[in-house]
Every structure is written in structure tokens, then in C-alpha cells.
Design an enzyme around this catalytic site. Structure first.
Site, PDB file in Angstrom:
ATOM      1  N   HIS A   8      17.089  -9.447  16.142  1.00 52.06           N
ATOM      2  CA  HIS A   8      17.031  -8.124  16.742  1.00 52.06           C
ATOM      3  C   HIS A   8      15.621  -7.580  16.585  1.00 52.06           C
ATOM      4  CE1 HIS A   8      16.816  -3.777  15.617  1.00 52.06           C
ATOM      5  NE2 HIS A   8      17.390  -3.640  16.802  1.00 52.06           N
ATOM      6  N   GLU A  46      26.852   0.389  28.817  1.00 52.66           N
ATOM      7  CA  GLU A  46      26.407  -0.992  28.945  1.00 52.66           C
ATOM      8  C   GLU A  46      25.127  -1.245  28.157  1.00 52.66           C
ATOM      9  OE1 GLU A  46      28.169  -3.300  30.322  1.00 52.66           O
ATOM     10  OE2 GLU A  46      29.696  -1.916  31.027  1.00 52.66           O
ATOM     11  N   SER A  81      14.180  -2.650  23.146  1.00 52.10           N
ATOM     12  CA  SER A  81      15.196  -3.041  22.170  1.00 52.10           C
ATOM     13  C   SER A  81      15.837  -4.339  22.618  1.00 52.10           C
ATOM     14  CB  SER A  81      16.254  -1.942  22.065  1.00 52.10           C
ATOM     15  OG  SER A  81      17.240  -2.280  21.118  1.00 52.10           O
ATOM     16  N   ARG A 105       9.219   1.482  19.388  1.00 50.20           N
ATOM     17  CA  ARG A 105       9.370   2.740  20.095  1.00 50.20           C
ATOM     18  C   ARG A 105       8.218   3.703  19.773  1.00 50.20           C
ATOM     19  NH1 ARG A 105      12.788   1.565  16.122  1.00 50.20           N
ATOM     20  NH2 ARG A 105      12.811   2.897  14.288  1.00 50.20           N
TER      21      ARG A 105
END
Length: 404
Positions: A209, A366, A195, A213
Site C-alpha cells: 500500500h 468504489e 493512493s 498527499r
């Protein structure tokens, strides 16, 4: 005189200052999580929070397909605790895992290396890296470039997760609602993915972006194992350059057409629908491709498609940033970029299934919030001047168009 309150929150300090702003009220918030201190990361071998891993939109497979049931997932202890390590092992998989798991992990780790290398070469600054493993297998690699020369923030995360999901999640994720009886226990699953989000400094350079997956469930309750692929790449400019949008969309149309000419129109439409900010009635950006639950043909065939999509990230995006990174811009251009980043934040925190799932499971903050820009802005009832370049962007976010 109307005043705009600018708040900066970073490393535990808060400051506020009044700034005049074109007679409108605004608020600019620094959303940076800050640089992770060594003591916060923990010494080697120290257990920290239970993570979701980077690309938790893998779990959108349980909710993102059209017609699927929305879920209130309760996934405490869905995966084991993370252990921070100095260097990522050669593989994050358990010994003896199947060939598709190995191929997919190899490809996303190569993709992470290739994309980070290209971004670092353009920016002139290296990525910071965090690595973690888990006692029962899996782990992740987070790479983040903050406050660079070209990028305010860029991140590329890879994760491998072994865990379990509630039965209701399995029903929705597999479309087996009419075949799954009982509600006890949890269904073992495997997920791996990559990602990334890139936020350039220059308002004429677009944000991008991507997420790719692969997901499996183990045989359970008399039902066979399930598997599927998901992913996509999408672009979020603040200003429209027709030739840039053509380049980006043409790159992914060519990839799609190579595998199935029905892919691009289907996945482009899915992307426009998925990234809709419903309360604004506008899309987050100007689209790309998005797919999920893809298992309608041989897995090696779908893997080849996913691999080709990931392999085109650099070609589709980096030339656009290189083209615009030194464009002159005004403060008004920068303010507009900040407003559009506010929209980015709204989508990610309100609608993005990966983000919300990670937050609900007590994940690694994070990694989950890596996608947020370093800075963003909100203004009360802001609407650009009719006929302006800003209004042109809004027109296309409110009425999706074809670019190729």
C-alpha cells in the site's frame, strides 16, 4: 464434524456451501464490489454521488499526528457532486492554482502512469479506468485491475479535491486549537493525492500500500493559510522472507537518508504505530514509512522527498512480486493468506481514518473501498502452530523489528 461456511457475494448473488476445514469454524467472504457496469457509472455528464475521492486519508491530517484530537467529522456537502467523464482532462486543478499544487498533481499523475504500466507489464492485464470532474474544480482518476494473472486486485487512484471542513477539524489539523475562536462556518481546503493497494494471488507475494498527499487551507478568520504533506509506503506479507523485507525497507531508508537521516527511524516507527490493529494487538503488516503534517521546512524540500518516495514504489515492490508470483503453494498457504487479508479488512474498516472519513461523508464507495481485497477469510480463534512460518509472521506483527 466442524464445518466452515463459505459465502460468496458478488453482483447481487449469494451462495453458501459447507466445507470441512481442519476442525475449525471459518468464514470466507468475497468482498469484491464487482465490476462497475456502464449504466452504474452513468453516462458522460451525469451527476452521481458526492465522492470523497480516492485517497481520503489526506483527511487523516486532521487526526493522525501523535497527540492530535480525534474527530467526529460532519462533512455533508464538503465537496461538490462528481460528474463522470470519458477521459480525464489534462489538469484537474482550477485555473491559476499555485505552483506547488501543479507540481504535485503532475507528479502523482506521472506516478499513476508509471506504476500502472509496471503492474500491467508484470500481470499481462490492463487496468480499468474511471474518470470524474467536479463543477467547482477537482476530480479524480481511478484505475483498478481485478482478477488478473498475477494480481487478484490492484488499484491506483488519483484525486484533486476542493472543499470545506468544520472548524473543529481545522483546529485539530493545524494545531491551532488555542488560536481559533468561535465555531461557526467552514474552512476552505484543497487536497490532492495518490493512493494504491496491490493484492497478489500467490500467498508468498506480499501486498503493498502507498499514499502520498498534499493539503492546504485558505486564509480564514484572520489566520494565515496552512499547508502540509503526508504519505508513506508499507508492505504486508503473509510469509516472511528476510531478504525481501531488507530490500523493501532498505529502499525507503536510502530515500529517507538522502533527505534527512532522522526520517527513516522516525517514519518507520510512526508506520508501525499507525497500522496497529488495536483489538488484535498486532500490526497489519511489516511496516515501511508513514508521515503526516510535514511542514517543518521549505515546501519544495518536502515535495522533493515526497516525489522521491513515490518514485521508488516500483523498485521497492515489483521485484518481490516477480520473484514469488510462480512459487508453488498449498491450500493451507492460501488459507493463511486469506486470514491475513481478513486482518487487512479489519484495519481498513475499523481504524483507517481515510476510509472512515470517506464513508461518513457519503463518498464514492468504489474508490473508498478499492483497498479491500477481492477475497478474505475469518476463522474462530485461529492460532498457527508454534514454530511454523505462519507463527513467524505473527511474531513480527506483535513485536515490530528492524529490517535494516
Amino acid at each position: 464434524m466442524a464445518m466452515a461456511m463459505s459465502s460468496v457475494v458478488q453482483r447481487g448473488t449469494v451462495s453458501a456451501r459447507g466445507v470441512g476445514r481442519r476442525g475449525a469454524q471459518g468464514c470466507a467472504a468475497d468482498l469484491s464490489t464487482g465490476e462497475r457496469r456502464a449504466e452504474a457509472r452513468g453516462a458522460k455528464g451525469r451527476k452521481t454521488r458526492t465522492p470523497s475521492g480516492a485517497p481520503w486519508s489526506w483527511m487523516s491530517a486532521a487526526a493522525s499526528a501523535p497527540g492530535r484530537t480525534s474527530l467526529a467529522l460532519s462533512a455533508s456537502k464538503a465537496i461538490s457532486d462528481e460528474v463522470m467523464v470519458d477521459q480525464a482532462p489534462k489538469t484537474l486543478l482550477r485555473s491559476g492554482d499555485g505552483s506547488m499544487r501543479k507540481k504535485f498533481e503532475d507528479n502523482i499523475r506521472k506516478g499513476q502512469d508509471d506504476i500502472c504500466r509496471a503492474i500491467s507489464e508484470l500481470d499481462g492485464k490492463e487496468f480499468h479506468e474511471d474518470n470524474w470532474t467536479r463543477e467547482d474544480g477537482g476530480g479524480g482518476i481511478s484505475r483498478v485491475l481485478s482478477d488478473g494473472n498475477v494480481f487478484e486486485k490492484a488499484g491506483v487512484n488519483v484525486s484533486v479535491v476542493y472543499g470545506s471542513m468544520p472548524v473543529e477539524a481545522y483546529r485539530a489539523a493545524t494545531g491551532q486549537a488555542d488560536k481559533v475562536s468561535g465555531g461557526e462556518g467552514r474552512v476552505p481546503f484543497f487536497a490532492t493525492g495518490i493512493s494504491s493497494v496491490m493484492h497478489p494471488r500467490n500467498p508468498f507475494a506480499p501486498t503493498m500500500h502507498f499514499n502520498y498527499r498534499y493539503f492546504e487551507t485558505d486564509p480564514w478568520n484572520g489566520l494565515p493559510a496552512q499547508w502540509w504533506f503526508g504519505g508513506g509506503t508499507d508492505i504486508t506479507p503473509s510469509y516472511v522472507f528476510e531478504e525481501d523485507m531488507h530490500h523493501f525497507h532498505k529502499t525507503y531508508k536510502d530515500v529517507c537518508d538522502k533527505h534527512d537521516k532522522a526520517f527513516y527511524p522516525k517514519f518507520k516507527k510512526w508506520c508501525d504505530e499507525y497500522f496497529l490493529i488495536k483489538h488484535r494487538k498486532e500490526t497489519r503488516g511489516l511496516g515501511g514509512i508513514f508521515f503526516d503534517d510535514l511542514n517543518d521546512r521549505d515546501p519544495d524540500t518536502i515535495y522533493a522527498f515526497s516525489k522521491d518516495c513515490l518514485g521508488k514504489v516500483v523498485d521497492s515492490y515489483v521485484p518481490l512480486v516477480a520473484k514469488h508470483k510462480d512459487d508453488p503453494f498449498t491450500q493451507e498457504n492460501k488459507d493463511w493468506q486469506q486470514l491475513r487479508r481478513g486482518r487487512y479488512v479489519e484495519f481498513n474498516l475499523v481504524y483507517d481514518r481515510g476510509t472512515t472519513f470517506g464513508l461518513k461523508t457519503g463518498g464514492r464507495i468504489e474508490s473508498i473501498l478499492m483497498s479491500l481485497p477481492l477475497t478474505a477469510r475469518w476463522e474462530y480463534d485461529h492460532e498457527p502452530e508454534p514454530g511454523s512460518r505462519e507463527a513467524e509472521l505473527l511474531k513480527y506483527t506483535r513485536n515490530a523489528r528492524e529490517w535494516v
